[in-house]
Design an enzyme around this catalytic site. Structure first.
Site, short mmCIF file in Angstrom:
data_model
loop_
_atom_site.label_atom_id
_atom_site.label_comp_id
_atom_site.label_asym_id
_atom_site.label_seq_id
_atom_site.Cartn_x
_atom_site.Cartn_y
_atom_site.Cartn_z
N GLU A 100 5.01 -64.36 -14.22
CA GLU A 100 6.08 -64.71 -13.27
C GLU A 100 6.24 -63.72 -12.12
O GLU A 100 7.22 -62.95 -12.09
CB GLU A 100 7.41 -64.84 -14.02
CG GLU A 100 7.40 -65.93 -15.07
CD GLU A 100 8.79 -66.19 -15.63
OE1 GLU A 100 9.75 -65.52 -15.22
OE2 GLU A 100 8.91 -67.10 -16.49
N GLU A 119 5.57 -70.49 -21.57
CA GLU A 119 6.89 -70.12 -22.12
C GLU A 119 7.85 -71.28 -21.95
O GLU A 119 7.86 -71.92 -20.89
CB GLU A 119 7.51 -68.93 -21.38
CG GLU A 119 6.99 -67.58 -21.75
CD GLU A 119 7.71 -66.46 -21.00
OE1 GLU A 119 8.90 -66.61 -20.68
OE2 GLU A 119 7.05 -65.44 -20.75
C1 BGC Z 1 10.13 -64.03 -19.08
C2 BGC Z 1 10.46 -63.53 -20.47
C3 BGC Z 1 11.95 -63.72 -20.74
C4 BGC Z 1 12.26 -65.19 -20.67
C5 BGC Z 1 13.69 -65.55 -20.97
C6 BGC Z 1 10.78 -65.35 -18.74
O1 BGC Z 1 11.14 -65.34 -17.42
O2 BGC Z 1 8.74 -64.10 -18.90
O3 BGC Z 1 10.07 -62.21 -20.57
O4 BGC Z 1 12.36 -63.18 -21.93
O5 BGC Z 1 11.98 -65.65 -19.37
O6 BGC Z 1 14.54 -64.97 -20.05
#
Ligand code: BGC
Length: 471
Positions: free
Chosen positions: A191, A380
């Site tokens: 990101e 993610e």
């Molecule tokens: C990040 C993670 C973070 C998650 C939840 C993402 O933007 O890569 O490191 O924990 O969001 O906030």
């Protein structure tokens, strides 16, 4: 089998009638035999062992010492102690039925001076994690940079320094040479819009700068780094599958008033387009002349160059929520602000993030429409809730519903022709959630940060059952 009550969230979502939510029971097999299901973690959020075996401080160790920047003064010094407990934690990944494990490399563990000679103990640690994954039959997905620059490099300007690309290439080379004989899947940056904007423009993440000019430089350099990281891996790791991760959010204007519409366009440009478009060779987005001119005036080095282009094997998309945006003349630079989910009639998580699987579907399809992307993996996706123990268990129904509804949207995207190859739940276990400290819990596994005791939440058992149905 885990009992799941129908929750407030599913009820609210079904009122919005997303048809893909009503297509019968969700089966992992529907995603196809070669689909990658995994969980993701990151070095700063999980490893701890911040001062052990030669590791030098990262920008997060230093930032966390500042007063008032992290909830409850939390520090990433120990977190989940993954450094010492990785064997047990990887066993958990396996027991929950996942086939892939995404983790990141701590740059300051590998190169305590930021550059120069590698720290053997640091290399050994990641080697051990990789070897353990392979022994258990887990496919390692390695993220090279998940926001934790060595502090020594920050002292030289960090991502705003013109030297960052040389430092980064060196770091990638060391990792490629050390791990490339066993790691096939690589993610260059996590990101970039997150660490550049939160870290250098809004001052909400390390290194805590609020400096528009520096922010613009970091964007320029990170856009180069994501492509150059790809080139280095291509050269040094035969058969590597190379990707990089982008955050993305569907952006919805609050009203149809022209001021809200253009505020939404500006945020969309920053959040969704700023890094993927140069990577695909399209240059920086230029259709919002006003915003781009403002950027160009601030930073003469703001130019698209071919160094920003690279043909990735796959793109990692990370999505948590859509954003509703309104015009706000008092907000510097973007003149826009977010309309909180809790002020609207929508379901939301404990971080006030709107839950909306329909927007997940839309944003995936939108990225796919760019063309030139070979494969997409969701690297993610997940949700934080205020988990509570009841009779020794955490019945996190809301999180289960979140995953179910988002997986249904994912399947729909696949049916509509998006070449989707994987999904990683965020995250294996509760961890250090950046500025939110240890308060925001995203894990499938609960962590007691006093004792390091792990307790699988019902969402973890739900994943196990879901993945067991893979046949
Ligand atoms: C990040 C993670 C973070 C998650 C939840 C993402 O933007 O890569 O490191 O924990 O969001 O906030």
């Amino acid at each position: 089998m885990v009992e799941v009550e129908k929750s407030r969230i599913l009820e609210m979502l079904s009122e919005q009638s997303f048809s893909f939510l009503n297509q019968g029971p969700l089966k992992a097999a529907a995603f196809g035999p070669d689909f990658h299901f995994g969980v993701a973690i990151s070095a700063t959020q999980n490893e701890g062992a911040a001062t052990i075996d030669g590791r030098s401080p990262s920008i997060w160790d230093v930032y966390a010492r500042r007063k008032g920047v992290i909830r409850n003064k939390a520090k990433p010094t120990v977190t989940c102690d993954f450094y010492h407990r990785y064997k047990d934690d990887l066993l958990l990944v396996k027991a929950l039925g996942f086939s892939c494990f995404r983790f990141s490399i701590s740059w300051s563990r590998i190169l305590p001076d930021g550059t120069g000679k590698a720290n053997v103990a640091g290399i050994n640690f990641d080697n051990d994690v990789i070897n353990e994954c392979l022994r258990l039959g887990l496919i390692p997905f390695v993220t090279l940079y998940h926001w934790d620059l060595p502090q020594v490099l920050q002292q030289e300007g960090g991502w705003a320094s013109p030297l960052i690309n040389r430092w980064f290439r060196h770091f990638v080379k060391i990792c490629a040479k050390a791990f490339g004989n066993r790691v096939k899947y690589w993610l260059v940056l996590n990101e970039p819009v997150g660490f550049t904007s939160l870290g250098y423009m809004l001052g909400k993440h390390a290194p805590g700068k609020r400096n528009l000019e520096q922010f613009l430089k970091t964007v320029h350099h990170a856009a180069i780094a994501q492509a150059e990281g790809g080139h280095v891996l291509r050269e040094l790791v035969p058969n590597a599958q190379i990707g990089t991760c982008f955050s993305c959010s569907e952006i919805v204007p609050y009203t149809s008033k022209p001021a809200d519409l253009s505020a939404a366009r500006r945020i969309d440009l920053l959040i969704n387009r700023l890094f993927i478009e140069p990577l695909l060779g399209k240059g920086f987005p230029e259709d919002d002349k006003g915003l781009m001119d403002k950027m160009a005036r601030q930073n003469l080095s703001w130019r698209f160059t071919e160094r920003m282009q690279f043909d990735m094997d796959f793109i990692g998309l990370q999505n948590y929520f859509p954003l509703v945006i309104r015009h706000n003349p008092f907000m510097p630079f973007v003149q826009a602000s977010v309309v909180k989910a809790s002020s609207r009639k929508v379901p939301f998580t404990s971080l006030d993030w709107e839950i909306n699987p329909g927007s997940f579907l839309q944003i995936i399809k939108r990225f796919w429409k760019y063309g030139g992307i070979r494969e997409i993996m969701i690297t993610e996706n997940g949700a934080a809730f205020k988990d509570r123990f009841s009779q020794g268990r955490i019945n996190d129904t809301e999180r289960i519903d979140y995953f179910k509804s988002h997986l249904s949207a994912l399947l729909q995207a696949k049916k509509e022709g998006v070449n989707l190859k994987g999904y990683f739940a965020w995250t294996l276990m509760d961890n250090f959630e950046w500025a939110e400290g240890f308060d925001a819990r995203f894990g499938l596994v609960h962590v007691d940060f006093n004792t390091q005791l792990r307790t699988v939440k019902n969402s973890g058992y739900w994943w196990r059952d879901f993945l067991n149905s893979y046949s």
